[in-house]
Design an enzyme around this catalytic site. Sequence first.
Site, PDB file in Angstrom:
ATOM      1  N   TYR A  12      33.520 -41.263 -13.836  1.00  0.00           N
ATOM      2  CA  TYR A  12      32.122 -40.892 -13.552  1.00  0.00           C
ATOM      3  C   TYR A  12      31.476 -41.839 -12.536  1.00  0.00           C
ATOM      4  O   TYR A  12      31.114 -41.428 -11.422  1.00  0.00           O
ATOM      5  CB  TYR A  12      31.374 -40.878 -14.881  1.00  0.00           C
ATOM      6  CG  TYR A  12      29.899 -40.588 -14.821  1.00  0.00           C
ATOM      7  CD1 TYR A  12      29.389 -39.607 -13.973  1.00  0.00           C
ATOM      8  CD2 TYR A  12      29.015 -41.283 -15.642  1.00  0.00           C
ATOM      9  CE1 TYR A  12      28.033 -39.334 -13.948  1.00  0.00           C
ATOM     10  CE2 TYR A  12      27.659 -41.010 -15.632  1.00  0.00           C
ATOM     11  CZ  TYR A  12      27.167 -40.042 -14.780  1.00  0.00           C
ATOM     12  OH  TYR A  12      25.832 -39.763 -14.757  1.00  0.00           O
ATOM     13  N   ASP A  32      43.787 -44.672 -10.831  1.00  0.00           N
ATOM     14  CA  ASP A  32      43.321 -44.143 -12.123  1.00  0.00           C
ATOM     15  C   ASP A  32      44.525 -43.649 -12.916  1.00  0.00           C
ATOM     16  O   ASP A  32      45.523 -43.216 -12.325  1.00  0.00           O
ATOM     17  CB  ASP A  32      42.334 -42.982 -11.916  1.00  0.00           C
ATOM     18  CG  ASP A  32      41.331 -42.871 -13.040  1.00  0.00           C
ATOM     19  OD1 ASP A  32      40.131 -43.059 -12.793  1.00  0.00           O
ATOM     20  OD2 ASP A  32      41.752 -42.609 -14.194  1.00  0.00           O
ATOM     21  N   SER A 126      28.162 -53.943 -19.083  1.00  0.00           N
ATOM     22  CA  SER A 126      27.286 -52.994 -19.750  1.00  0.00           C
ATOM     23  C   SER A 126      26.131 -53.734 -20.400  1.00  0.00           C
ATOM     24  O   SER A 126      26.277 -54.883 -20.842  1.00  0.00           O
ATOM     25  CB  SER A 126      28.113 -52.286 -20.823  1.00  0.00           C
ATOM     26  OG  SER A 126      27.298 -51.704 -21.785  1.00  0.00           O
ATOM     27  N   TYR A 151      33.613 -51.503 -28.405  1.00  0.00           N
ATOM     28  CA  TYR A 151      33.451 -51.250 -26.959  1.00  0.00           C
ATOM     29  C   TYR A 151      32.617 -52.372 -26.323  1.00  0.00           C
ATOM     30  O   TYR A 151      33.015 -52.976 -25.315  1.00  0.00           O
ATOM     31  CB  TYR A 151      32.769 -49.887 -26.731  1.00  0.00           C
ATOM     32  CG  TYR A 151      32.136 -49.777 -25.368  1.00  0.00           C
ATOM     33  CD1 TYR A 151      32.923 -49.539 -24.239  1.00  0.00           C
ATOM     34  CD2 TYR A 151      30.758 -49.966 -25.187  1.00  0.00           C
ATOM     35  CE1 TYR A 151      32.345 -49.486 -22.975  1.00  0.00           C
ATOM     36  CE2 TYR A 151      30.179 -49.916 -23.934  1.00  0.00           C
ATOM     37  CZ  TYR A 151      30.978 -49.678 -22.836  1.00  0.00           C
ATOM     38  OH  TYR A 151      30.405 -49.634 -21.584  1.00  0.00           O
ATOM     39  N   LYS A 155      33.475 -55.617 -23.492  1.00  0.00           N
ATOM     40  CA  LYS A 155      32.718 -55.981 -22.285  1.00  0.00           C
ATOM     41  C   LYS A 155      32.316 -57.464 -22.341  1.00  0.00           C
ATOM     42  O   LYS A 155      32.361 -58.161 -21.329  1.00  0.00           O
ATOM     43  CB  LYS A 155      31.484 -55.088 -22.114  1.00  0.00           C
ATOM     44  CG  LYS A 155      31.828 -53.637 -21.797  1.00  0.00           C
ATOM     45  CD  LYS A 155      32.557 -53.505 -20.462  1.00  0.00           C
ATOM     46  CE  LYS A 155      33.005 -52.097 -20.161  1.00  0.00           C
ATOM     47  NZ  LYS A 155      33.860 -51.998 -18.962  1.00  0.00           N
ATOM     48  N   TYR A 178      25.473 -52.348 -16.504  1.00  0.00           N
ATOM     49  CA  TYR A 178      24.812 -51.049 -16.367  1.00  0.00           C
ATOM     50  C   TYR A 178      23.993 -50.759 -17.616  1.00  0.00           C
ATOM     51  O   TYR A 178      24.452 -50.985 -18.733  1.00  0.00           O
ATOM     52  CB  TYR A 178      25.817 -49.895 -16.259  1.00  0.00           C
ATOM     53  CG  TYR A 178      26.963 -50.099 -15.318  1.00  0.00           C
ATOM     54  CD1 TYR A 178      26.809 -50.762 -14.111  1.00  0.00           C
ATOM     55  CD2 TYR A 178      28.220 -49.590 -15.643  1.00  0.00           C
ATOM     56  CE1 TYR A 178      27.885 -50.921 -13.245  1.00  0.00           C
ATOM     57  CE2 TYR A 178      29.298 -49.740 -14.799  1.00  0.00           C
ATOM     58  CZ  TYR A 178      29.122 -50.409 -13.599  1.00  0.00           C
ATOM     59  OH  TYR A 178      30.190 -50.561 -12.766  1.00  0.00           O
ATOM     60  N   ARG A 232      15.971 -46.203 -24.169  1.00  0.00           N
ATOM     61  CA  ARG A 232      17.015 -46.693 -23.262  1.00  0.00           C
ATOM     62  C   ARG A 232      16.476 -46.688 -21.840  1.00  0.00           C
ATOM     63  O   ARG A 232      15.474 -46.044 -21.546  1.00  0.00           O
ATOM     64  CB  ARG A 232      18.250 -45.765 -23.309  1.00  0.00           C
ATOM     65  CG  ARG A 232      18.957 -45.695 -24.640  1.00  0.00           C
ATOM     66  CD  ARG A 232      19.768 -46.956 -24.889  1.00  0.00           C
ATOM     67  NE  ARG A 232      20.497 -46.841 -26.139  1.00  0.00           N
ATOM     68  CZ  ARG A 232      19.996 -47.128 -27.341  1.00  0.00           C
ATOM     69  NH1 ARG A 232      18.751 -47.547 -27.466  1.00  0.00           N
ATOM     70  NH2 ARG A 232      20.749 -47.008 -28.416  1.00  0.00           N
TER      71      ARG A 232
HETATM   72  C1  UD1 Z   1      26.028 -47.051 -24.973  1.00  0.00           C
HETATM   73  C2  UD1 Z   1      25.808 -48.430 -24.418  1.00  0.00           C
HETATM   74  C3  UD1 Z   1      26.023 -48.456 -22.939  1.00  0.00           C
HETATM   75  C4  UD1 Z   1      27.368 -47.891 -22.623  1.00  0.00           C
HETATM   76  C5  UD1 Z   1      27.452 -46.488 -23.130  1.00  0.00           C
HETATM   77  C6  UD1 Z   1      28.837 -45.942 -22.872  1.00  0.00           C
HETATM   78  C7  UD1 Z   1      24.126 -49.552 -25.753  1.00  0.00           C
HETATM   79  C8  UD1 Z   1      22.726 -50.002 -25.819  1.00  0.00           C
HETATM   80  N1  UD1 Z   1      24.450 -48.865 -24.671  1.00  0.00           N
HETATM   81  O1  UD1 Z   1      24.986 -46.282 -24.549  1.00  0.00           O
HETATM   82  O2  UD1 Z   1      25.965 -49.769 -22.464  1.00  0.00           O
HETATM   83  O3  UD1 Z   1      27.605 -47.936 -21.258  1.00  0.00           O
HETATM   84  O4  UD1 Z   1      27.232 -46.483 -24.529  1.00  0.00           O
HETATM   85  O5  UD1 Z   1      28.998 -44.694 -23.419  1.00  0.00           O
HETATM   86  O6  UD1 Z   1      24.917 -49.792 -26.616  1.00  0.00           O
HETATM   87  N2  UD1 Z   1      21.553 -39.706 -28.692  1.00  0.00           N
HETATM   88  C9  UD1 Z   1      21.085 -38.700 -29.491  1.00  0.00           C
HETATM   89  N3  UD1 Z   1      21.863 -37.597 -29.666  1.00  0.00           N
HETATM   90  C10 UD1 Z   1      23.079 -37.458 -29.061  1.00  0.00           C
HETATM   91  C11 UD1 Z   1      23.567 -38.510 -28.243  1.00  0.00           C
HETATM   92  C12 UD1 Z   1      22.773 -39.617 -28.094  1.00  0.00           C
HETATM   93  O7  UD1 Z   1      19.994 -38.783 -30.034  1.00  0.00           O
HETATM   94  O8  UD1 Z   1      23.749 -36.439 -29.276  1.00  0.00           O
HETATM   95  C13 UD1 Z   1      20.725 -40.885 -28.475  1.00  0.00           C
HETATM   96  C14 UD1 Z   1      21.352 -42.173 -28.974  1.00  0.00           C
HETATM   97  O9  UD1 Z   1      21.010 -42.432 -30.300  1.00  0.00           O
HETATM   98  C15 UD1 Z   1      20.727 -43.182 -28.016  1.00  0.00           C
HETATM   99  C16 UD1 Z   1      20.509 -42.394 -26.731  1.00  0.00           C
HETATM  100  O10 UD1 Z   1      20.564 -41.031 -27.099  1.00  0.00           O
HETATM  101  O11 UD1 Z   1      19.482 -43.581 -28.470  1.00  0.00           O
HETATM  102  C17 UD1 Z   1      21.575 -42.666 -25.688  1.00  0.00           C
HETATM  103  O12 UD1 Z   1      22.845 -42.556 -26.298  1.00  0.00           O
HETATM  104  P1  UD1 Z   1      24.176 -42.556 -25.433  1.00  0.00           P
HETATM  105  O13 UD1 Z   1      24.038 -41.649 -24.275  1.00  0.00           O
HETATM  106  O14 UD1 Z   1      25.311 -42.323 -26.372  1.00  0.00           O
HETATM  107  O15 UD1 Z   1      24.257 -44.003 -24.826  1.00  0.00           O
HETATM  108  P2  UD1 Z   1      24.107 -45.441 -25.544  1.00  0.00           P
HETATM  109  O16 UD1 Z   1      24.681 -45.407 -26.892  1.00  0.00           O
HETATM  110  O17 UD1 Z   1      22.716 -45.904 -25.356  1.00  0.00           O
END
Ligand code: UD1
Length: 341
Positions: A12, A32, A126, A151, A155, A178, A232
């Site tokens: 990505y 890759d 990250s 994970y 990092k 990131y 976030r």
């Molecule tokens: C995490 C890491 C980030 C990493 C990424 C890789 C943290 C703070 N961040 O991102 O550094 O690069 O993983 O994948 O740990 N959510 C929902 N419903 C869903 C999916 C997500 O509500 O179906 C919410 C999650 O609870 C979160 C937000 O959306 O609050 C973002 O989630 P996601 O996109 O999975 O990323 P992070 O977990 O923040």
Amino acid sequence: MQKVIVTGGTGYIGSHTIVDLMQNGYEVICLDNLSRSKEYALTGIENITGKKPVFYHVNLCDKNETFRVINEHKDAIGVIHFAALKSVPESVEKPLLYYANNIDSLLNILMSVKTFNIPNFVFSSSCSVYGNADELPVTENTPVKDAESPYAHTKQIGEDIIRNYEKTNDTQSILLRYFNPIGAHPSAEIGEIPIDTPNNLVPYITQTAIGKLEQVVVFGDDYSTRDGSCIRDYIHVCDIAHAHTLALQYLAEKRNANNCEVFNLGTGNGVSVLEVIHAFEKVTGIKLNYKIGPRRAGDVVAVFADNKKAASELKWECKYFLEDAMESAWKWELKMKELGL
Ligand code: UD1
């Protein structure tokens, strides 16, 4: 033309970075193992830039293979190392897979960088290295707390390995932390191609909107945030990509004060899950099927970046807003459907 080696280049962020590098005059060598990405990314890159990067299907956990490929391109001015597994929940399920893959590949790449005297190294880190930070926004000096997942721990370990390596070696390095990369190239030629059901919020939203998934579950609305959902720092992948080109130029021009520099890559704005959903609905006109569910284990409540260091030293700025990212993510989802990806 200066040459740059990009590992994880069909992934990505890797694919968007390759486009940015090529558009800034670099020759790119893409490595890759295609375990979590598709070769189609190379076609997308060619459709945008008019040129396919040189591609090697290579397993970076194999030291001999890694050395063989890097040896062929030891005239490169730098390596940008993206290749890694990145699913937080999968890392909780399969910690050994994550430690083995993310650490072995980093060690092999670093050993080859040292052996072939490649001068510059950029590492994909990250914001998850901060864990549950005590203060927001997080700066590069905010103390690193316990990792919330294997994970995130890979990092942290990766950063430590590079920092220790830098103490006695001449390679110049940058660790890019990131925040949450989202969106796709505005041309809709490249974007994230989730291999299985996505874990990340935005692909989950677009797949629900297109009918591949049934419903988005918002993981908790009882957090101590303005609307109860997690916060976030969502940043357009093209802005993240361009920061890599700037980071490489910064190192090549020897503007770095230390052998190993750290930069946060975020917009500086905290956005809630519900705000992301509403931004998607606004730009696409689609009513998203979502519901509130329980909290997800391992989630931090809120995290967003102080990005002043990247702005002042790399001369980096975000060009895209949340709405641009949602629009491009949706265009890409539609394109994937058309392409049968
Ligand atoms: C995490 C890491 C980030 C990493 C990424 C890789 C943290 C703070 N961040 O991102 O550094 O690069 O993983 O994948 O740990 N959510 C929902 N419903 C869903 C999916 C997500 O509500 O179906 C919410 C999650 O609870 C979160 C937000 O959306 O609050 C973002 O989630 P996601 O996109 O999975 O990323 P992070 O977990 O923040």
